[in-house]
Scaffold this active site. Sequence first.
Site, PDB file in Angstrom:
ATOM      1  CG  ASP A   1      -3.622  -1.414  -6.225  1.00 21.80           C
ATOM      2  OD1 ASP A   1      -4.280  -0.616  -5.528  1.00 21.80           O
ATOM      3  OD2 ASP A   1      -3.968  -2.593  -6.430  1.00 21.80           O
ATOM      4  CE  LYS A   2       5.813   1.344  -3.901  1.00 25.40           C
ATOM      5  NZ  LYS A   2       6.446   1.025  -2.598  1.00 25.40           N
TER       6      LYS A   2
END
Length: 376
Positions: free
Chosen positions: A153-154
Amino acid sequence: MAAPSCNALGLWVRGSGQCLGSRFILACQPFCSSAAASGTLNAQRLAEKLRSQKQEQKTRKQPVPTNPVQRRVQELVRFTQQLQRVHPNVLAKALSRGIVHQDKDLVVINKPYGLPVHGGPGVQLCISDVLPILAKMLRGHKAEPLHLCHRLDKETTGVMVLAWEKEMAHQVQELFRTRQVVKKYWAIAVRVPVPSAGVVDIPIVEKEVQGPQQHYKMTLSPGYRMDNGKMVRARTSRNAHVAVTQYQVLSSTLSSALLELQPITGIKHQLRVHLSFGLDCPILGDHKYSDWNKLAPQLSVGTLKKLGLKQAKARHIPLHLHARQLVLPALGSRKEELNLVCKPPRYFLCSLRRLDLRMPSQDQSGDDEAGHLRAQ
């Protein structure tokens, strides 16, 4: 661009592009009889004024907080914003400095916070965009682009595996898909799970959240429910995914804990959902899953005091979830398993120190950055 028609009261003099660099020199203020030309000039002046005001707002310095923790939070917010504006070559160079392992098949990087892996709405720059540049930096201008083997995930930091050949990337992806890769994450949790070690085995499904801020979240879809004090089987959603997470408390205080998480499955946002909705211990800085109806974390007064923050600033706390370790089985010409370890980012270590949480002794002795922070 043609000069506007003017009467004898004014004169425009234009030099040739070769002599004056295509610049226009106003010899005398013209008086243009054309209303359209006057309107054009006024529009141009207005546009230039608006552009200069916007640029001034961008360059205007924000007041520097006196609190060191607030200053670190502000720096991290600014850094993640800058990541989307840097030149791809600069980002590729930064990723090359974060390489933790490299051989003829794989390149393993320590993914920074706030950097998306794939493109999407509002994403100006991502890891996949700079893989061709990174490959050329490592192997020369004739190198083929690197290939992603999995994703993070970012907001998640840590171990990320890239492959030189597409076939090798497919083989590593198959190892992930068939759950042959050992994955271990570190997370700082708000509150302490009970018991201190165990397995969360609850299916996960995506649902729409109704309210003033309408959005979608992953949530639990348990196969059992309580009915008059008895556990009875519940009807699960057909869209629910099997999700299993193993966890263990490494260090804890009364209000927070450092956890080691081992996801057995790989469902979207699995660790965040299991900790928040399954164990009632959301990850520090998880603005999406700390509360079902809200998009902001609510921290206790004691936790905020230790972090040196006010509740109004809690929305700036980064997600404290770090992909600490991957163990890849023997693959290709490699005859033994590959143990890949990434140390947590600086903000993670600072929060550990602030919250009086300790890392395992082997990590304390081998992590220079942690030692530096403890000495501060």
